[in-house]
Design a protein around this motif. Structure first.
Motif, PDB file in Angstrom:
ATOM      1  N   LYS A  74       0.844  -1.190   0.000  1.00 53.27           N
ATOM      2  CA  LYS A  74       0.000   0.000   0.000  1.00 53.27           C
ATOM      3  C   LYS A  74       0.883   1.244   0.000  1.00 53.27           C
ATOM      4  O   LYS A  74       1.939   1.260   0.624  1.00 53.27           O
ATOM      5  N   THR A  75       0.453   2.294  -0.683  1.00 52.62           N
ATOM      6  CA  THR A  75       1.226   3.528  -0.723  1.00 52.62           C
ATOM      7  C   THR A  75       1.116   4.271   0.609  1.00 52.62           C
ATOM      8  O   THR A  75       0.191   4.026   1.401  1.00 52.62           O
ATOM      9  N   LYS A  76       2.061   5.183   0.844  1.00 53.77           N
ATOM     10  CA  LYS A  76       2.005   6.008   2.053  1.00 53.77           C
ATOM     11  C   LYS A  76       0.731   6.842   2.096  1.00 53.77           C
ATOM     12  O   LYS A  76       0.142   7.050   3.166  1.00 53.77           O
ATOM     13  N   LYS A  77       0.309   7.306   0.927  1.00 49.85           N
ATOM     14  CA  LYS A  77      -0.925   8.101   0.852  1.00 49.85           C
ATOM     15  C   LYS A  77      -2.127   7.274   1.265  1.00 49.85           C
ATOM     16  O   LYS A  77      -2.999   7.742   2.013  1.00 49.85           O
ATOM     17  N   LYS A  79      -2.165   4.625   3.239  1.00 54.88           N
ATOM     18  CA  LYS A  79      -2.103   4.372   4.678  1.00 54.88           C
ATOM     19  C   LYS A  79      -2.494   5.611   5.482  1.00 54.88           C
ATOM     20  O   LYS A  79      -3.170   5.507   6.509  1.00 54.88           O
ATOM     21  N   ARG A  80      -2.060   6.787   4.995  1.00 57.39           N
ATOM     22  CA  ARG A  80      -2.388   8.035   5.696  1.00 57.39           C
ATOM     23  C   ARG A  80      -3.891   8.297   5.674  1.00 57.39           C
ATOM     24  O   ARG A  80      -4.483   8.641   6.707  1.00 57.39           O
TER      25      ARG A  80
END
Length: 272
Positions: A74-77, A79-80
């Motif tokens: 999963k991308t950091k975006k 997850k955020r």
């Protein structure tokens, strides 16, 4: 009526196909066209045989000696957004807006995994028309390894091959291909953390996953399905690809996939 779609990306890729139908789809406030097209199947009857072993450390080990490794997290975006969404009141306007954004990020990750899987399958089916592997229980693996399986979608590879491979031979999942020596077929209980197979009887030293692929070839060519193919004798003796440099140079499946040969990743003499 408003023009919802001004441009459609990707249509230049289907110029050589016969279009059947197109369906307009709305998903997560975005519009897509799902196009069904057909193309005449090329004659690829080369009787080239390949087996592969699925794994956790190396996602695919091929009997050609090639090992493929990839993981699409999963991308950091994503997850955020997921963290922020968990703090919002369910059903509120902010919750719904964030949910749409999260679904879009989910789709992007899923599409990258699907695209990578499809390109691997295309590589296999374009170069080999007889493919052998064990019918592993990937769902059982997922209960143990969780996200490490989810981030690779390796279970989808076998499902895709069922529809796209010229001939797919699925072996019984409990055949002890990992425990068996591919040279003398002696067996011993190799531990999960042992990456090198060392036969105490004949002295074979091999990458464990590569050793397993050769056993898949051994058992696959003894199946009734293989015998019905009437493969010429000259194609039945499997020989690994020795031109490692040219194979890796021409291998460009996906930017997410790293490729190497077993001779570079722990095996001492299997390709010599």
């Amino acid at each position: 009526m408003h023009n919802v779609l001004r441009t459609v990306n990707g249509l230049d890729n289907i110029n050589t196909f016969d279009l059947s139908n197109a369906v307009l789809i709305k998903r997560n406030n975005n519009y897509y066209i799902n196009i069904t097209a057909y193309k005449n199947k090329l004659n690829t009857e080369t009787n080239q045989i390949l087996s592969f072993d699925l794994g956790i450390k190396n996602q695919l080990t091929l009997s050609s000696g090639l090992q493929l490794k990839y993981s699409i997290e999963k991308t950091k975006k994503e997850k955020r957004i997921q963290r922020i969404l968990s703090k919002k009141v369910k059903g509120s306007n902010n919750y719904r807006k964030l949910k749409v954004k999260l679904n879009k990020e989910h789709d992007k990750t899923k599409n990258r995994r699907t695209d990578t899987r499809n390109k691997i399958v295309h590589y296999l089916t374009s170069n080999y028309n007889i493919i052998i592997t064990q019918n592993d229980s990937i769902s059982g693996w997922q209960r143990i390894f969780g996200k490490r399986i989810e981030s690779t979608d390796i279970g989808g590879i076998i499902e895709a091959l069922k529809h796209k491979a010229s001939t797919l031979i699925l072996l019984y999942r409990f055949i002890p291909t990992t425990k068996e020596c591919s040279k003398c077929h002696n067996k011993y209980d190799i531990k999960l953390n042992e990456r090198i197979y060392k036969c105490s009887k004949c002295g074979l030293i091999s990458d464990r996953d590569y050793n397993s692929t050769l056993n898949d070839i051994y058992y696959g060519t003894k199946t009734h399905k293989f015998k019905k193919l009437k493969v010429p004798v000259e194609y039945r003796e499997f020989k690994p690809d020795r031109d490692n440099a040219s194979t890796l140079k021409g291998f460009n499946v996906s930017p997410y996939v790293s490729a190497s040969f077993v001779s570079e990743t722990g095996s001492l003499n299997v390709l010599t």
